[in-house]
Design a protein around this motif. Structure first.
Motif, PDB file in Angstrom:
ATOM      1  N   ILE A   1       0.656  -1.464  -0.111  1.00 13.01           N
ATOM      2  CA  ILE A   1      -0.362  -0.230  -0.185  1.00 13.01           C
ATOM      3  C   ILE A   1       0.588   1.281  -0.262  1.00 13.01           C
ATOM      4  O   ILE A   1       1.558   1.534   0.907  1.00 13.01           O
ATOM      5  CB  ILE A   1      -0.489  -0.148   1.453  1.00 13.01           C
ATOM      6  CG1 ILE A   1      -1.773  -1.441   1.054  1.00 13.01           C
ATOM      7  CG2 ILE A   1      -1.949   1.076   1.208  1.00 13.01           C
ATOM      8  CD1 ILE A   1      -2.685  -1.717   2.300  1.00 13.01           C
ATOM      9  N   VAL A   2       0.640   2.332  -0.967  1.00  9.66           N
ATOM     10  CA  VAL A   2       1.348   3.490  -1.007  1.00  9.66           C
ATOM     11  C   VAL A   2       0.068   4.355  -0.801  1.00  9.66           C
ATOM     12  O   VAL A   2      -0.705   5.080  -1.267  1.00  9.66           O
ATOM     13  CB  VAL A   2       2.127   3.691  -2.237  1.00  9.66           C
ATOM     14  CG1 VAL A   2       2.847   4.636  -2.696  1.00  9.66           C
ATOM     15  CG2 VAL A   2       2.963   2.362  -3.236  1.00  9.66           C
TER      16      VAL A   2
ATOM     17  N   ILE B   1      -3.504   1.969  -4.373  1.00  8.47           N
ATOM     18  CA  ILE B   1      -2.024   3.744  -4.525  1.00  8.47           C
ATOM     19  C   ILE B   1      -3.370   4.344  -3.662  1.00  8.47           C
ATOM     20  O   ILE B   1      -4.419   4.723  -4.194  1.00  8.47           O
ATOM     21  CB  ILE B   1      -2.428   4.112  -5.572  1.00  8.47           C
ATOM     22  CG1 ILE B   1      -1.636   3.221  -6.714  1.00  8.47           C
ATOM     23  CG2 ILE B   1      -2.143   5.812  -5.898  1.00  8.47           C
ATOM     24  CD1 ILE B   1      -1.140   3.853  -8.163  1.00  8.47           C
ATOM     25  N   ASP B   2      -3.161   5.033  -2.306  1.00  6.16           N
ATOM     26  CA  ASP B   2      -3.813   5.281  -1.330  1.00  6.16           C
ATOM     27  C   ASP B   2      -3.475   6.802  -1.445  1.00  6.16           C
ATOM     28  O   ASP B   2      -2.641   7.211  -1.046  1.00  6.16           O
ATOM     29  CB  ASP B   2      -3.250   4.990  -0.058  1.00  6.16           C
ATOM     30  CG  ASP B   2      -4.430   5.125   1.247  1.00  6.16           C
ATOM     31  OD1 ASP B   2      -5.306   5.864   1.152  1.00  6.16           O
ATOM     32  OD2 ASP B   2      -4.742   4.413   2.138  1.00  6.16           O
ATOM     33  N   LEU B   3      -4.464   7.839  -1.535  1.00  7.41           N
ATOM     34  CA  LEU B   3      -4.638   8.704  -2.042  1.00  7.41           C
ATOM     35  C   LEU B   3      -5.397   9.250  -0.568  1.00  7.41           C
ATOM     36  O   LEU B   3      -5.211  10.870  -0.824  1.00  7.41           O
ATOM     37  CB  LEU B   3      -5.557   9.289  -3.050  1.00  7.41           C
ATOM     38  CG  LEU B   3      -5.139   8.772  -4.283  1.00  7.41           C
ATOM     39  CD1 LEU B   3      -6.304   9.019  -5.531  1.00  7.41           C
ATOM     40  CD2 LEU B   3      -3.923   9.269  -4.978  1.00  7.41           C
ATOM     41  N   SER B   4      -5.740   9.051   0.394  1.00  8.86           N
ATOM     42  CA  SER B   4      -6.085   9.976   1.573  1.00  8.86           C
ATOM     43  C   SER B   4      -5.388  10.624   2.447  1.00  8.86           C
ATOM     44  O   SER B   4      -5.786  11.315   3.296  1.00  8.86           O
ATOM     45  CB  SER B   4      -7.045   8.453   2.816  1.00  8.86           C
ATOM     46  OG  SER B   4      -5.522   7.474   2.822  1.00  8.86           O
ATOM     47  N   HIS B   5      -4.075  10.719   2.076  1.00  7.62           N
ATOM     48  CA  HIS B   5      -3.363  12.262   2.605  1.00  7.62           C
ATOM     49  C   HIS B   5      -3.222  13.146   1.329  1.00  7.62           C
ATOM     50  O   HIS B   5      -2.647  13.655   1.876  1.00  7.62           O
ATOM     51  CB  HIS B   5      -1.905  11.448   2.891  1.00  7.62           C
ATOM     52  CG  HIS B   5      -1.954  10.312   4.315  1.00  7.62           C
ATOM     53  ND1 HIS B   5      -1.555  10.513   5.736  1.00  7.62           N
ATOM     54  CD2 HIS B   5      -1.882   8.813   4.363  1.00  7.62           C
ATOM     55  CE1 HIS B   5      -1.789   9.300   6.468  1.00  7.62           C
ATOM     56  NE2 HIS B   5      -1.989   8.589   5.401  1.00  7.62           N
ATOM     57  N   MET B   6      -4.359  12.628   0.983  1.00  6.07           N
ATOM     58  CA  MET B   6      -3.717  14.326  -0.476  1.00  6.07           C
ATOM     59  C   MET B   6      -5.313  14.873   0.235  1.00  6.07           C
ATOM     60  O   MET B   6      -5.769  14.964   0.209  1.00  6.07           O
ATOM     61  CB  MET B   6      -3.598  13.970  -1.918  1.00  6.07           C
ATOM     62  CG  MET B   6      -2.684  12.339  -1.966  1.00  6.07           C
ATOM     63  SD  MET B   6      -2.210  12.353  -3.857  1.00  6.07           S
ATOM     64  CE  MET B   6      -2.105  13.823  -4.707  1.00  6.07           C
ATOM     65  N   LYS B   7      -4.422  15.909   0.851  1.00  6.13           N
ATOM     66  CA  LYS B   7      -6.013  16.458   1.187  1.00  6.13           C
ATOM     67  C   LYS B   7      -6.684  18.073   1.167  1.00  6.13           C
ATOM     68  O   LYS B   7      -7.226  18.363   2.294  1.00  6.13           O
ATOM     69  CB  LYS B   7      -6.281  16.772   3.074  1.00  6.13           C
ATOM     70  CG  LYS B   7      -6.260  15.095   3.342  1.00  6.13           C
ATOM     71  CD  LYS B   7      -7.645  14.318   3.572  1.00  6.13           C
ATOM     72  CE  LYS B   7      -7.724  13.528   4.160  1.00  6.13           C
ATOM     73  NZ  LYS B   7      -9.473  13.237   4.850  1.00  6.13           N
ATOM     74  N   GLY B   8      -6.017  18.879   0.457  1.00  2.00           N
ATOM     75  CA  GLY B   8      -5.597  20.167  -0.056  1.00  2.00           C
ATOM     76  C   GLY B   8      -7.145  20.920  -0.999  1.00  2.00           C
ATOM     77  O   GLY B   8      -7.872  19.987  -1.779  1.00  2.00           O
ATOM     78  N   VAL B   9      -7.872  21.751  -0.370  1.00  5.34           N
ATOM     79  CA  VAL B   9      -9.007  22.290  -0.535  1.00  5.34           C
ATOM     80  C   VAL B   9      -8.815  23.820  -0.518  1.00  5.34           C
ATOM     81  O   VAL B   9      -8.219  24.041   0.344  1.00  5.34           O
ATOM     82  CB  VAL B   9     -10.406  21.724   0.251  1.00  5.34           C
ATOM     83  CG1 VAL B   9     -11.471  22.828  -0.730  1.00  5.34           C
ATOM     84  CG2 VAL B   9     -10.460  20.609   0.188  1.00  5.34           C
TER      85      VAL B   9
END
Length: 266
Positions: free
Chosen positions: A44-45, A88-96
């Motif tokens: 898991i990345v 491919i884990d995107l859950s740490h890409m959190k910008g709004v």
């Protein structure tokens, strides 16, 4: 495919965290919302930026590795997780980033709907999307995006203006009505198989007070209620929105999301 040697020495250069089966946080990292889904990826990345996504996509392609892409982990079918392969884990890409003048929001694909609502609410704006705050923006948007504001403001895909995408060959492109139009058309409801979307640009809508909640009838009244609703909704203002759900539950159980915590026998 992922061999033991490749898992041990993946030579995958990312800034985020690379998690394998033997790692202490593996069990937590592989969990998804649907408890019936129990899949075991080899790696898991947890990506923190677009460069990490590109590196993960290139690694998977070069080594013929099965890939799953996870945003919020709410997929009912568990499509954000896989057996063996690479997640491919995107859950740490959190910008709004909200532009209150243009009424747009640039949203990273790892955000949840709660993240977006928190950022847009300060400006009296909202993104038409789902009704559960922990749902990932990436998954629900690429699947359409239905919610309380749909009838008045459209689906999430109707309000998607642009998407940044890492394609299977590792290239990075922007899809919009003027750039890569075919890809933009496919992303708007076609699911997530065209690449990895890393961010979305959404149109926002002014929203103030929203009144909503469940109304419950016994199953025996289903036909009457549906016939009434069919007539009502044809003349109702566009700000009115409803959906029907049929539930059978044990009288000794409480289901707060459906009936406000009351026992079904009540």
């Amino acid at each position: 495919m992922l061999t033991e040697e490749l898992i041990a020495e993946p030579h995958l250069n990312v800034r985020g965290k690379l998690i394998r089966r033997q790692d202490a946080d593996y069990e937590q990292a592989r969990k998804v919302h649907n408890g019936m889904i129990d899949k075991y990826p080899d790696m898991i990345v947890q990506c923190v930026d677009v460069a990490d996504v590109i590196a993960a996509v290139n690694f998977a392609r070069e080594n013929d590795v099965l890939v799953a892409v996870r945003s919020g982990g709410h997929s009912g079918g568990g499509f954000g997780m896989c057996d063996k392969g690479l997640v491919i884990d995107l859950s740490h890409m959190k910008g709004v980033h909200v532009d209150p003048v243009e009424r747009t929001a640039l949203v990273d694909a790892g955000c949840t709907l709660g993240d977006v609502d928190h950022a847009t609410h300060a400006f009296g704006l909202a993104l038409p999307s789902g009704i559960v705050s922990t749902t990932g923006v990436g998954g629900i948007t690429l699947g359409g995006g239905l919610g309380h504001l749909t009838r008045h403001c459209g689906l999430s895909i109707d309000n998607m203006l642009e998407a940044d995408v890492v394609l299977p060959d590792g290239s990075f492109v922007k899809a919009s009505a003027t750039q890569n139009q075919d890809l933009f058309w496919g992303l708007r409801g076609g699911g997530g198989n065209f690449g990895v979307v890393t961010s979305f640009l959404f149109r926002l809508h002014p929203v103030s007070m929203v009144v909503g909640g469940p109304m419950l009838w016994p199953m025996s009244e289903a036909r009457t209620v549906m016939q009434w609703y069919r007539t009502f909704i044809q003349k109702a203002p566009s700000i009115s929105m409803g959906s029907l759900r049929f539930c059978r539950c044990r009288p000794d159980r409480r289901f707060p999301s459906i009936c406000g915590g009351k026992r079904c026998a009540e």
